[in-house]
Design an enzyme around this catalytic site. Structure first.
Site, short mmCIF file in Angstrom:
data_model
loop_
_atom_site.label_atom_id
_atom_site.label_comp_id
_atom_site.label_asym_id
_atom_site.label_seq_id
_atom_site.Cartn_x
_atom_site.Cartn_y
_atom_site.Cartn_z
N ASP A 61 10.37 4.36 8.53
CA ASP A 61 11.30 3.71 9.45
C ASP A 61 11.83 4.75 10.44
OD1 ASP A 61 12.93 1.67 10.44
OD2 ASP A 61 14.53 2.02 8.97
N VAL A 111 16.44 -4.62 6.71
CA VAL A 111 17.74 -4.70 6.06
C VAL A 111 17.94 -3.44 5.23
CG1 VAL A 111 19.26 -6.01 4.54
CG2 VAL A 111 17.53 -7.22 5.90
N GLY A 160 18.54 -3.73 12.34
CA GLY A 160 20.00 -3.88 12.25
C GLY A 160 20.43 -5.30 11.96
N GLY A 184 23.82 -0.43 11.18
CA GLY A 184 25.06 -0.17 10.43
C GLY A 184 26.01 -1.35 10.41
ZN LIG Z 1 16.22 0.40 12.93
#
Ligand SMILES: [Zn+2]
Length: 286
Positions: free
Chosen positions: A82, A231, A209, A181
């Site tokens: 990621d 997630v 996100g 976040g």
């Molecule tokens: Zn991302």
């Protein structure tokens, strides 16, 4: 590792109109909770590690754990990097056995992002590994190009077409109003933009996100072309809330198995809820 390329999983999702979870691993309990949930509801799965998580866990621990977790599974699983920040990091993960990598060049100029992404795609594809890239733009002025505030960080549909065409990526992360976040207030997603990008491009689209986005908005995004939903925060919150509750209830608690175990169960429940929203349950059966 018993893995499949991410493109195999996503092309199927794209054809049939559902989304697969790109679920981040932070430690052993996350991996166990995620894989158990996906197996139980027969959902294809994309396990992913950020560069930070790789550093925290240790790269050989990541592949060792995933090797163990995928030994007897029946569902298709991909292991994905990621937000890879460099060509070198992508190559490192390919050597480690990852079946997919993200190269995130979204903070570079459009041309530079294409150039760097293309380089990763050529190398990855030569060994059967999939590539996700990201396209978005920050507000302000760079060189002599000014990005209007309302378009700041949002993916432009016509650029998405050119980007996919010139790089050959397998999946494209789009910027349509989400953020990483914890959110302050509810995010407003630009569904019109998403649907335009989806109409103009063939590749599976990725929503990053997604933790702070309502289930209804995620469902809507899936109907408009999102095939992978990342997630991480939601699972971290579920794990930590359970551990905190147990610690608060019993200040004498000292055996990690007595709080990490229930934390793992909390992640598992959350993963099942997410899979239900994404519509990927029972899609791993032939
Ligand atoms: Zn991302």
């Amino acid at each position: 590792m018993n893995l499949v390329p991410m493109s195999e999983i996503l092309n199927e999702a794209n054809k049939k109109g559902y989304a697969v979870g790109g679920f981040n691993i932070n430690n052993l309990e996350f991996l166990q909770g995620i894989i158990e949930a996906a197996e139980e509801v027969k959902a294809p799965l994309i396990l992913q590690t950020s560069e930070g998580a790789m550093k925290y866990i240790g790269r050989y621990y990541v592949t060792g754990m995933v090797e163990a977790a995928t030994r007897d599974i029946e569902i298709p699983v991909a292991l994905h990097l990621d937000h890879g920040g460099s060509f070198e990091k992508a190559m490192e993960c390919i050597r480690l056995g990852y079946s997919s990598v993200m190269f995130d060049g979204s903070h570079y100029s459009f041309e530079k992002n294409i150039e760097l992404t293309k380089k990763v795609v050529e190398a990855a594809h030569s060994v059967g590994v999939s590539v996700e890239a990201e396209l978005g733009q920050l507000g302000g002025t760079e060189d002599d190009i000014t990005v209007e505030e309302e378009d700041a960080t949002f993916t432009k549909p016509e650029e998405a077409v050119e980007f996919v065409d010139r790089t050959g990526v397998d999946a494209l992360a789009v910027a349509i109003g989400t953020a990483h976040g914890v959110y302050e207030g509810d995010p407003e997603l630009d569904f019109e933009r998403l649907s335009e990008i989806n109409e103009k491009t063939e590749v599976p689209l990725v929503l990053h996100g997604a933790s702070g986005v309502t289930d209804n908005d995620v469902r809507k995004a899936v109907t408009l072309g999102i095939n992978k939903v990342n997630v991480n925060t939601n699972f971290q919150q579920a794990f930590s809330a359970k551990v905190r509750e147990l610690m608060d209830n019993d200040p004498e608690l000292y055996d990690p198995r007595k709080y990490c175990g229930p934390g793992r169960e909390a992640i598992k429940e959350k993963v099942k809820e997410k899979i239900d929203v994404l519509g990927s349950g029972n899609k791993a059966v032939n």
